[in-house]
Design an enzyme around this catalytic site. Structure first.
Site, PDB file in Angstrom:
ATOM      1  N   TYR A  55      11.164  -5.286   9.632  1.00  0.00           N
ATOM      2  CA  TYR A  55      10.113  -4.294   9.365  1.00  0.00           C
ATOM      3  C   TYR A  55      10.744  -2.976   8.956  1.00  0.00           C
ATOM      4  CZ  TYR A  55       5.549  -6.199  10.388  1.00  0.00           C
ATOM      5  OH  TYR A  55       4.373  -6.873  10.292  1.00  0.00           O
ATOM      6  N   GLU A  57       8.767   0.064   7.675  1.00  0.00           N
ATOM      7  CA  GLU A  57       7.771   1.067   7.254  1.00  0.00           C
ATOM      8  C   GLU A  57       8.435   2.419   7.034  1.00  0.00           C
ATOM      9  OE1 GLU A  57       7.012  -1.036   9.781  1.00  0.00           O
ATOM     10  OE2 GLU A  57       4.837  -1.360   9.875  1.00  0.00           O
ATOM     11  N   ASP A 201      -0.061   0.295 -17.535  1.00  0.00           N
ATOM     12  CA  ASP A 201       0.251  -0.852 -16.691  1.00  0.00           C
ATOM     13  C   ASP A 201       1.067  -1.801 -17.566  1.00  0.00           C
ATOM     14  OD1 ASP A 201       0.387  -3.184 -15.285  1.00  0.00           O
ATOM     15  OD2 ASP A 201      -1.773  -3.374 -14.938  1.00  0.00           O
ATOM     16  N   THR A 228       4.833  -5.172 -12.754  1.00  0.00           N
ATOM     17  CA  THR A 228       5.217  -6.196 -11.785  1.00  0.00           C
ATOM     18  C   THR A 228       6.661  -6.581 -12.100  1.00  0.00           C
ATOM     19  OG1 THR A 228       4.196  -7.858 -13.217  1.00  0.00           O
ATOM     20  CG2 THR A 228       2.926  -7.131 -11.306  1.00  0.00           C
ATOM     21  N   LYS A 231       7.277 -10.997 -14.114  1.00  0.00           N
ATOM     22  CA  LYS A 231       6.846 -11.551 -15.402  1.00  0.00           C
ATOM     23  C   LYS A 231       8.030 -11.486 -16.371  1.00  0.00           C
ATOM     24  CE  LYS A 231       1.932 -10.568 -14.651  1.00  0.00           C
ATOM     25  NZ  LYS A 231       1.733  -9.547 -13.617  1.00  0.00           N
ATOM     26  N   ARG A 237       8.306 -11.850  -7.001  1.00  0.00           N
ATOM     27  CA  ARG A 237       6.900 -11.464  -7.131  1.00  0.00           C
ATOM     28  C   ARG A 237       6.664 -10.128  -6.418  1.00  0.00           C
ATOM     29  NH1 ARG A 237       2.607 -14.359  -8.864  1.00  0.00           N
ATOM     30  NH2 ARG A 237       4.078 -15.863  -9.686  1.00  0.00           N
TER      31      ARG A 237
HETATM   32  N1  DSN Z   1      -2.329 -12.920 -13.344  1.00  0.00           N
HETATM   33  C1  DSN Z   1      -1.606 -12.063 -14.248  1.00  0.00           C
HETATM   34  C2  DSN Z   1      -1.709 -12.526 -15.643  1.00  0.00           C
HETATM   35  O1  DSN Z   1      -1.654 -13.725 -15.809  1.00  0.00           O
HETATM   36  O2  DSN Z   1      -1.826 -11.749 -16.573  1.00  0.00           O
HETATM   37  C3  DSN Z   1      -2.006 -10.654 -14.125  1.00  0.00           C
HETATM   38  O3  DSN Z   1      -2.522 -10.398 -12.889  1.00  0.00           O
END
Ligand code: DSN
Length: 418
Positions: A55, A57, A201, A228, A231, A237
């Site tokens: 943990y 925090e 984003d 994120t 990707k 993740r």
């Molecule tokens: N689920 C992702 C996508 O496939 O674009 C975005 O949240």
């Protein structure tokens, strides 16, 4: 890792079997969901490490629990690497994933009820950009810009008109299904006219910005960039909020204690590893190849009569209008491709007359296939298989022979970490 696997196999056969099944599935077929990728073996190592036990925090040097010597090191490394890679002043690497990441920005920089101008969902925006069914959609006043029906590009004249009329506190760009790079200078100019915060984003294309093959919003004076890490960046993740210094304290407070508790330190260790990899020359080459593969695939599909939203792509993805191209909806197209081990996802198209679970198209992307080493000539074959299957939806024996062909082809491309 091998040792852990053997223990799992011995002590929980059910979960082990599901894990083995997923590994086999990921190896056997071609992954074309644009938001998916294969992470590095080193990241798998951090994810399955003892950092998950801790943990933490708070932030490095200011934690609420003891024993933070190594977690502080990891988080500091990740933050510094993120700042250097994205050329920004501040990085928060704690968001648990994309949704809390975007929520933290809205909650940290705005007041409930404030107006946010964001892309229409059917034109490429994301659920967290204020879908009416999301809590953020209920909490803030989201208004929408769209793409121009003639060429599918963002309609900046309309965007400016809405902006001057509604005076949003924030202008948000970024997308999950828009196949073009963004003109950040135009967003910034309009935002400056009304005094709005600029946010992008970049969840889908953070890796492509890191590789410098798509534009970096900070080069155009943007205030906040979220991405994120799993990707196009190929990491674990998770999520990151990158911003100018003046917003740093509000962003950090919004993530913790505003929205989240303990950060996932095993993920943050994986983000640190990912960012080191993303700064290496091989990653630039990877980004270049992702785009080359996407444009090759798009060109092949279009050349053979398929209809893509905006007519093509200049990023890692494309949206294929399956209704217009083949007279079938996106759900059927997704299932047909699944049946031959090509994974895509059904996708709404701009102002789609069809419902989201039976939309008019599918979304296709090249980050994962590129990670496996596929190149332009492989994209030509891939286009041929897709056209063959989508153009002959009732031919079961063609599907069976194509599936065998695809699986034999895939066996030549190893999956990292499996
Ligand atoms: N689920 C992702 C996508 O496939 O674009 C975005 O949240």
């Amino acid at each position: 890792m091998q040792q852990y696997r053997e223990l799992l196999q011995k002590n929980d056969q059910d979960v082990f079997n599901a894990l083995s099944g997923e590994e086999a599935r990921q190896k056997a077929g071609i992954e074309l969901i644009p938001s998916e990728n294969y992470t590095y073996p080193e990241v798998l190592c951090t994810l399955g490490s003892v950092f998950t036990n801790k943990y933490s925090e708070g932030y490095p040097g200011r934690r609420y629990y003891g024993g933070q010597e190594f977690t502080d090191t990891i988080e500091d490394i990740a933050r510094e690497r993120a700042k250097s890679l994205f050329r920004c002043e501040h990085a928060n690497v704690q968001p648990l994933s994309g949704s809390p990441m975007n929520q933290a920005v809205y909650l940290g920089l705005l007041e409930p009820g404030d107006t946010i101008l964001a892309m229409d969902l059917s034109h490429g925006g994301h659920l967290t950009h204020g879908a009416p069914v999301s809590f953020m959609g209920k909490l803030f006043n989201f208004i929408r810009y769209k793409t121009d029906p003639t060429d599918g590009a963002i309609d900046f004249d309309e965007l400016r008109r809405i902006s001057l009329a509604e005076k949003p506190k924030m202008i948000l760009c970024g997308y999950t299904s828009y196949p073009r790079d963004l003109d950040y200078s135009r967003f910034k100019k309009i935002a400056d006219e009304v005094g709005a915060i600029t946010m992008t984003d970049a969840s889908h294309y953070g890796g492509l910005v890191a590789a410098d093959v798509l534009r970096n919003p900070f080069d155009f004076g943007f205030d906040v960039v979220t991405t994120t890490s799993h990707k196009s960046l190929r990491g674990p993740r998770g999520g990151m909020i990158l911003c100018r210094k003046e917003f740093a304290a509000r962003i950090d407070k919004a993530v913790f204690p505003g929205l989240q508790g303990g950060p996932h330190m095993n993920t943050i260790a994986g983000i640190a590893v990912t960012l080191k990899k993303a700064a290496e020359p091989e990653f630039k080459e990877y980004g270049r190849q992702v785009l080359l593969n996407a444009s090759t695939l798009a060109d092949e599909l279009v050349k053979n009569g398929a209809s893509l939203v905006t007519g093509g792509t200049d990023n890692h993805m494309m949206v294929l209008d399956t209704e217009k191209s083949f007279g079938i909806n996106g759900k059927i197209a997704e299932e047909l491709l699944d049946s031959v081990s090509i994974t895509t996802n059904k996708q709404i198209i701009p102002d789609d007359p069809n419902p989201p679970l039976k939309p008019s198209g599918i979304r296709i992307g090249t980050p994962a296939a590129t990670t496996r080493g596929m190149k332009e000539k492989d994209m030509v074959r891939l286009a041929d298989w897709m056209l063959r299957i989508l153009g002959n939806p009732d031919d079961k024996s063609l599907a069976a022979s194509t599936k065998a062909e695809i699986e034999a082809f895939c066996s030549r491309f190893p999956v990292p970490g499996i």
